[in-house]
Design an enzyme around this catalytic site. Structure first.
Site, mmCIF file in Angstrom:
data_model
loop_
_atom_site.group_PDB
_atom_site.id
_atom_site.type_symbol
_atom_site.label_atom_id
_atom_site.label_comp_id
_atom_site.label_asym_id
_atom_site.label_seq_id
_atom_site.Cartn_x
_atom_site.Cartn_y
_atom_site.Cartn_z
ATOM 1 N N TRP A 203 25.040 24.985 68.352
ATOM 2 C CA TRP A 203 26.431 25.261 68.731
ATOM 3 C C TRP A 203 26.982 26.276 67.731
ATOM 4 O O TRP A 203 26.828 26.095 66.517
ATOM 5 C CB TRP A 203 27.311 24.013 68.700
ATOM 6 C CG TRP A 203 28.755 24.378 68.854
ATOM 7 C CD1 TRP A 203 29.367 24.832 69.981
ATOM 8 C CD2 TRP A 203 29.760 24.395 67.821
ATOM 9 N NE1 TRP A 203 30.678 25.127 69.719
ATOM 10 C CE2 TRP A 203 30.949 24.870 68.414
ATOM 11 C CE3 TRP A 203 29.761 24.061 66.463
ATOM 12 C CZ2 TRP A 203 32.139 25.017 67.697
ATOM 13 C CZ3 TRP A 203 30.943 24.209 65.740
ATOM 14 C CH2 TRP A 203 32.121 24.678 66.351
ATOM 15 N N GLU A 244 24.773 24.482 73.160
ATOM 16 C CA GLU A 244 26.009 23.752 73.476
ATOM 17 C C GLU A 244 27.182 24.697 73.701
ATOM 18 O O GLU A 244 27.671 25.328 72.769
ATOM 19 C CB GLU A 244 26.345 22.779 72.335
ATOM 20 C CG GLU A 244 27.621 21.981 72.597
ATOM 21 C CD GLU A 244 27.964 21.007 71.466
ATOM 22 O OE1 GLU A 244 27.312 21.065 70.397
ATOM 23 O OE2 GLU A 244 28.882 20.201 71.656
ATOM 24 N N LYS A 246 31.230 25.649 74.935
ATOM 25 C CA LYS A 246 32.532 25.057 74.632
ATOM 26 C C LYS A 246 33.632 25.861 75.294
ATOM 27 O O LYS A 246 33.514 27.075 75.449
ATOM 28 C CB LYS A 246 32.715 25.039 73.105
ATOM 29 C CG LYS A 246 34.003 24.410 72.633
ATOM 30 C CD LYS A 246 33.941 24.121 71.141
ATOM 31 C CE LYS A 246 35.248 23.519 70.665
ATOM 32 N NZ LYS A 246 35.172 22.994 69.311
ATOM 33 N N ASP A 277 29.151 18.544 76.083
ATOM 34 C CA ASP A 277 30.023 17.755 75.213
ATOM 35 C C ASP A 277 31.256 17.378 76.033
ATOM 36 O O ASP A 277 31.913 18.243 76.620
ATOM 37 C CB ASP A 277 30.405 18.601 73.985
ATOM 38 C CG ASP A 277 31.245 17.828 72.983
ATOM 39 O OD1 ASP A 277 32.271 17.244 73.395
ATOM 40 O OD2 ASP A 277 30.902 17.814 71.791
ATOM 41 N N HIS A 280 34.451 19.386 75.727
ATOM 42 C CA HIS A 280 34.365 20.852 75.785
ATOM 43 C C HIS A 280 34.744 21.460 77.123
ATOM 44 O O HIS A 280 34.341 22.577 77.432
ATOM 45 C CB HIS A 280 32.958 21.306 75.404
ATOM 46 C CG HIS A 280 32.684 21.192 73.948
ATOM 47 N ND1 HIS A 280 31.643 21.837 73.329
ATOM 48 C CD2 HIS A 280 33.332 20.524 72.963
ATOM 49 C CE1 HIS A 280 31.650 21.551 72.030
ATOM 50 N NE2 HIS A 280 32.657 20.750 71.795
ATOM 51 N N HIS A 304 26.792 15.159 74.599
ATOM 52 C CA HIS A 304 27.560 14.838 73.403
ATOM 53 C C HIS A 304 28.692 13.946 73.876
ATOM 54 O O HIS A 304 29.663 14.417 74.460
ATOM 55 C CB HIS A 304 28.094 16.109 72.731
ATOM 56 C CG HIS A 304 27.189 16.605 71.659
ATOM 57 N ND1 HIS A 304 27.543 17.600 70.768
ATOM 58 C CD2 HIS A 304 25.943 16.202 71.296
ATOM 59 C CE1 HIS A 304 26.540 17.798 69.933
ATOM 60 N NE2 HIS A 304 25.562 16.977 70.228
ATOM 61 N N ASP A 312 39.861 19.150 72.457
ATOM 62 C CA ASP A 312 38.584 18.656 71.924
ATOM 63 C C ASP A 312 38.829 17.948 70.592
ATOM 64 O O ASP A 312 38.390 18.390 69.547
ATOM 65 C CB ASP A 312 37.633 19.851 71.748
ATOM 66 C CG ASP A 312 36.269 19.439 71.217
ATOM 67 O OD1 ASP A 312 35.804 18.347 71.572
ATOM 68 O OD2 ASP A 312 35.684 20.222 70.449
ATOM 69 N N ASP A 314 37.879 15.043 69.486
ATOM 70 C CA ASP A 314 36.802 14.224 68.930
ATOM 71 C C ASP A 314 37.264 12.837 68.498
ATOM 72 O O ASP A 314 36.953 12.379 67.405
ATOM 73 C CB ASP A 314 36.096 14.965 67.786
ATOM 74 C CG ASP A 314 35.279 16.145 68.298
ATOM 75 O OD1 ASP A 314 34.256 15.898 68.936
ATOM 76 O OD2 ASP A 314 35.678 17.303 68.084
ATOM 77 N N ASP A 344 29.339 12.396 69.584
ATOM 78 C CA ASP A 344 29.946 13.487 68.810
ATOM 79 C C ASP A 344 31.450 13.302 68.690
ATOM 80 O O ASP A 344 32.202 13.686 69.579
ATOM 81 C CB ASP A 344 29.618 14.849 69.441
ATOM 82 C CG ASP A 344 30.106 16.001 68.564
ATOM 83 O OD1 ASP A 344 30.468 15.738 67.393
ATOM 84 O OD2 ASP A 344 30.131 17.153 69.040
HETATM 85 C C1 RNT Z 1 31.822 21.401 68.213
HETATM 86 C C2 RNT Z 1 30.627 20.784 68.832
HETATM 87 C C3 RNT Z 1 29.543 20.401 67.883
HETATM 88 C C4 RNT Z 1 30.054 19.715 66.636
HETATM 89 C C5 RNT Z 1 28.984 19.080 65.790
HETATM 90 C C6 RNT Z 1 29.491 18.780 64.422
HETATM 91 O O1 RNT Z 1 32.890 21.472 69.058
HETATM 92 O O2 RNT Z 1 30.990 19.690 69.602
HETATM 93 O O3 RNT Z 1 28.614 19.623 68.543
HETATM 94 O O4 RNT Z 1 30.999 18.728 66.947
HETATM 95 O O5 RNT Z 1 27.863 19.825 65.807
HETATM 96 ZN ZN ZN Z 2 29.408 18.544 70.463
#
Ligand code: RNT
Ligand code: ZN
Length: 438
Positions: A203, A244, A246, A277, A280, A304, A312, A314, A344
């Site tokens: 990523w 990955e 986003k 993810d 994302h 993810h 995003d 998290d 994630d």
């Molecule tokens: C970032 C991505 C990525 C990170 C990690 C730390 O938006 O989701 O995967 O969160 O690699």
């Molecule tokens: Zn991620």
């Protein structure tokens, strides 16, 4: 005659509880059986699904390079000031072990390049090498875990422009290409040593805060750089390559070079895994709907598992509708062998070990709920009976899957219900003193 040893009050309570769990499970098994579901088959499948725990939840994505800034950068933000952050590999592994001890099943741990340990050589992105991960390998082998890996293309002076593999400067691109190449070698090392392929997920945060004049050139450069990263042929039995995409990151609101469309097309054309993810995408977009849309055209998917709140963000994964929908799609018979699951998120506002546990147990429950789906739902659809399909989907929500989950925990020797909080609490109390002192 030797006296029967006194099991002690807590032992008695545990075995009584264990008996209650089994009785509830037996009733649930019958109830599911009547709906055409084999709970034993579901439990056996669930036991074989590894979840890769993200090491970066344990230390707020700081890593061990020593000069890490407080924030991870690259458009990522960790919020919260909960005490107890792991500061060393030993502390992080100790925390992971505590989390893993209350998550049923055999799982994996996901590392980032910044989590190496100095073997006498300095920890630097452009020289990172397998020897710096020997400590993780020894630990993982002892616990029977697989390890996954990620190059760390953020939180570094060479990423300060918000561009890495797509940077217009050849030297900057070269730096990050080298880092990603080294990361693939490390992943191959982890996979070989542990006898289980390591997923290496690339990523990059590359993007533009404001409207770029040229969206084409950075994408051309990113494709070239990725091709250079993947050029070295390494054994598929040791590593799995993934990219990955986003939607956007903080400070990259106007254009993300590695957008979903771009990396989806890249993954298809280069035969790479695509990482989806859950944070994302646009908030109303269904990630669950993407699995079967993409899988026919890529070798596999990495999920993810995350929870975005408005963006995003998290947040710690919880058992919400999105998670249930994604897990249901992931466990479908034709899909499951081609999907890998990683968590994630990073939340520093609550106990970090508990954050791992809450998220992983939520995902476990969601996977189980998917595996326990009554076959009558599909059958109704097949014969065109939409009324029955809808009615059965709603009835399924009330089936006693919680009793099956409790039995899963009991069989794997982990606490049933919220009892796990006591173990995590004891761990926090044990480590609080030494971590507060520093
Ligand atoms: C970032 C991505 C990525 C990170 C990690 C730390 O938006 O989701 O995967 O969160 O690699
Ligand atoms: Zn991620």
């Amino acid at each position: 005659m030797s006296p029967t040893p006194d099991p002690g009050p807590s032992r008695v309570a545990t075995s009584r509880r264990s008996g209650a769990v089994t009785r509830a499970y037996v009733a649930a098994r019958q109830r599911y059986g009547a709906a055409g579901v084999d709970t034993e088959a579901a439990l056996a499948t669930l036991a074989g699904i590894p979840i890769s725990l993200q090491c970066w939840q344990g230390d707020d994505v700081q890593g061990f390079e020593g000069d890490a800034p407080g924030s991870p950068g690259g458009g990522l933000a960790v919020t919260g000031t909960h005490p107890g952050r792991a500061r060393t590999p030993a502390e992080l592994r100790d925390d992971l072990e505590c989390a893993l001890s209350v998550i049923p099943g055999r799982h994996r741990v996901n590392l980032h390049a910044i989590y190496g340990e100095s073997d006498g050589t300095p920890l630097r992105r452009d020289t990172v090498h397998p020897g710096q991960f020997q400590g993780w390998v020894d630990w993982a082998r002892r616990l029977g875990l697989g390890l996954d890996f990620n190059p760390t293309c953020f939180a570094h002076p060479m990423a300060a422009d918000g561009l890495t593999l797509a940077h217009p400067d050849r030297g900057v691109r070269r730096f990050w290409i080298d880092h990603c190449r080294r990361s693939r070698r490390i992943a191959a090392f982890l996979g070989r040593e542990l006898g289980s392929p390591s997923v290496v997920n690339v990523w990059v945060p590359d993007g533009f805060k404001d409207t770029p004049a040229d969206r084409g050139r950075p994408r051309e450069l990113l494709a070239q750089s990725l091709d250079a990263v993947f050029a070295e042929r390494l054994p598929a039995r040791h590593l799995v390559d993934s990219v990955e995409p986003k939607l956007f990151g903080i400070g990259a609101e106007s254009c993300t070079v590695g957008s979903h469309d771009f990396l989806l097309a890249y993954a298809i054309s280069r035969r790479k895994h695509l990482c989806l993810d859950m944070g994302h995408f646009h908030p109303t977009e269904s990630v669950a709907d993407k699995l079967t849309a993409i899988l026919p055209f890529v070798p596999g998917l990495l999920l993810h598992v995350s929870r975005g709140v408005r963006w995003d963000s998290d947040h710690v994964v919880t058992l919400n509708d999105e998670l249930t929908a994604v897990a249901r799609e992931a466990v479908a018979p034709g899909v499951l062998p081609h999907v890998r699951l990683g968590m994630d998120y990073f939340d520093a506002s609550i106990d970090r070990v508990a954050a791992w546990v809450v998220g992983a147990r939520a995902l476990g429950r969601a996977l189980l709920a998917g595996l326990l789906e009554p076959p009558g739902i599909r059958a109704a659809e097949t014969r065109g009976d939409r009324t029955t399909r809808l009615a059965l989907q709603e009835e399924a929500k009330g089936l006693p899957w919680g009793a099956v989950w409790d039995e899963h925990c009991r069989r794997h020797g982990v606490p049933v219900g919220e009892v796990w909080l006591e173990r995590v609490g004891r761990h926090a109390a044990r480590t609080a003193g030494e971590r507060a002192a520093a």
